[in-house]
Design an enzyme around this catalytic site. Structure first.
Site, PDB file in Angstrom:
ATOM      1  N   SER A  59      31.567  17.910  -0.122  1.00  0.00           N
ATOM      2  CA  SER A  59      31.472  19.147   0.653  1.00  0.00           C
ATOM      3  C   SER A  59      30.578  20.149  -0.086  1.00  0.00           C
ATOM      4  O   SER A  59      29.424  19.853  -0.386  1.00  0.00           O
ATOM      5  CB  SER A  59      32.877  19.708   0.912  1.00  0.00           C
ATOM      6  OG  SER A  59      32.847  20.776   1.835  1.00  0.00           O
TER       7      SER A  59
ATOM      8  N   GLU B  90      26.869  13.605   5.661  1.00  0.00           N
ATOM      9  CA  GLU B  90      28.148  13.741   6.366  1.00  0.00           C
ATOM     10  C   GLU B  90      28.322  15.199   6.767  1.00  0.00           C
ATOM     11  O   GLU B  90      27.691  16.091   6.193  1.00  0.00           O
ATOM     12  CB  GLU B  90      29.305  13.264   5.479  1.00  0.00           C
ATOM     13  CG  GLU B  90      29.518  14.068   4.205  1.00  0.00           C
ATOM     14  CD  GLU B  90      30.382  15.311   4.372  1.00  0.00           C
ATOM     15  OE1 GLU B  90      31.189  15.367   5.311  1.00  0.00           O
ATOM     16  OE2 GLU B  90      30.219  16.258   3.570  1.00  0.00           O
TER      17      GLU B  90
ATOM     18  N   HIS C  78      34.227  14.182   5.280  1.00  0.00           N
ATOM     19  CA  HIS C  78      35.426  14.939   5.644  1.00  0.00           C
ATOM     20  C   HIS C  78      36.305  14.124   6.586  1.00  0.00           C
ATOM     21  O   HIS C  78      36.598  14.524   7.723  1.00  0.00           O
ATOM     22  CB  HIS C  78      35.040  16.261   6.306  1.00  0.00           C
ATOM     23  CG  HIS C  78      34.484  17.280   5.362  1.00  0.00           C
ATOM     24  ND1 HIS C  78      33.182  17.252   4.918  1.00  0.00           N
ATOM     25  CD2 HIS C  78      35.062  18.370   4.776  1.00  0.00           C
ATOM     26  CE1 HIS C  78      32.967  18.284   4.111  1.00  0.00           C
ATOM     27  NE2 HIS C  78      34.091  18.968   4.004  1.00  0.00           N
TER      28      HIS C  78
END
Length: 342
Positions: free
Chosen positions: A148, A244, A313
């Protein structure tokens, strides 16, 4: 005579100005161009008794999640240290910029630690990254683990010539059904202890089949997009890009991918791996699926694309070793990602 001197003065002034402009262009040129095809430094694998430091360089983290991370590491025979400001809170941040930078710097410099495990993402790593002194880390590198917002650290490490680990974090252990985390936890342990990571998944109907080999780079799409035209942008020449995303609208994903295309990310890359891509629930109809958006952004390029890779995620968030060379392949039935231990 006076006229001649004046003309000479004007000529020298103009020449000096042009030279100054050219010099400034060189100063701001992208330094990561030098990283193309260069083998990256691999920190030492962990063994029982080694120390891992847990830090929070971005968003706030709750103690109950950190405790689960500590228990996991200790079950593998590892020692755990918690950073000084880990539980600090400054609105959404895990402490002030100065406190988070202090913890990151101390962890990077710690001569006894073998790895740094980021407790969570959120937002904030980009606010402190320019204050990092890498000199001690470069003498004795250690693994940096997370995903992230931690993509900021991954990009910084890649451009300095070091591998890093895109993997789950302590906050990822919050699920009430830990069995669902079994595979990503196993991949985290395998990566840390130096076991080879090989993945085989069912082929998506959207995959663009083929085989490619190169260093894997990337991470969170929004973070990669936000770092364009900075010293943390990555030269993707001869590399395999992993992306992602979570909680975005389809149009926002399209905008970010088109921006990567315009920035040359797909121009000379070897392949593309698409991990978890979960969209907002109230997403208006954009007319294309995420897969179709990706294929449209990559239209005209001839490299394999693998969809639905288990990383990002999502619950099944397997480790991706960024900076490590891998072979990817896709056919009608399966897709594989095989990391190469050289």
């Amino acid at each position: 005579m006076y006229k001649t001197v004046l003309q000479l003065f004007l000529f020298l002034s103009l020449s000096s100005s042009l030279f100054s402009c050219n010099s400034s262009r060189k100063i701001v040129s992208n330094p990561n161009k030098t990283m193309t095809n260069k083998a990256l430094t691999r920190p030492q694998n962990l063994k029982e008794g080694d120390t891992v430091i847990i830090i929070a360089p971005a968003g706030t983290v709750k103690e109950k999640y950190v405790n689960k991370g500590v228990a996991l590491l200790e079950s593998w025979g590892l020692q755990v240290k918690l950073s000084k400001n880990l539980y600090k809170k400054d609105f959404t941040y895990a402490g002030t910029d100065a406190e988070r930078l202090e913890d990151l710097q101390n962890a990077l410099d710690d001569p006894c630690a073998k790895a740094i495990w980021c407790a969570r993402g959120g937002y904030g790593a980009v606010r402190i990254i320019d204050g990092v002194d890498w000199s001690d880390f470069e003498k004795k590198p250690k693994w940096v683990i997370g995903f992230s917002d931690i993509t900021v650290l991954h990009n910084a490490l890649h451009n300095r010539g070091f591998e890093s680990m895109h993997a789950l974090m302590p906050i990822s252990l919050s699920t009430d059904r830990p069995v669902r985390r079994a595979k990503p936890i196993a991949s985290l342990k395998d990566g840390l202890f130096g076991n080879t990571l090989n993945y085989e998944i069912k082929a998506s109907k959207y995959n663009k089949n083929g085989t490619a080999q190169g260093q894997v780079v990337g991470g969170n799409l929004a973070i990669i997009y936000s770092l364009l035209q900075s010293n943390l942008s990555i030269d993707c020449t001869d590399k395999i890009i992993f992306l992602e995303e979570v909680g975005e609208y389809h149009y926002a994903v399209d905008r970010m991918l088109i921006s990567l295309r315009r920035a040359g990310y797909f121009e000379k890359c070897k392949g593309l791996i698409i991990g978890g891509m979960s969209m907002k629930q109230d997403d208006p109809d954009f007319g294309k699926t995420v897969e179709e958006i990706v294929l449209d952004a990559c239209k005209g390029y001839d490299f394999p694309i693998i969809f639905d890779f288990p990383a990002g995620h999502i619950v099944d968030n397997r480790m991706v070793i960024l900076g490590r060379k891998a072979t990817i392949s896709s056919d009608e039935k399966t897709a594989t990602v095989l990391f190469i231990d050289e």
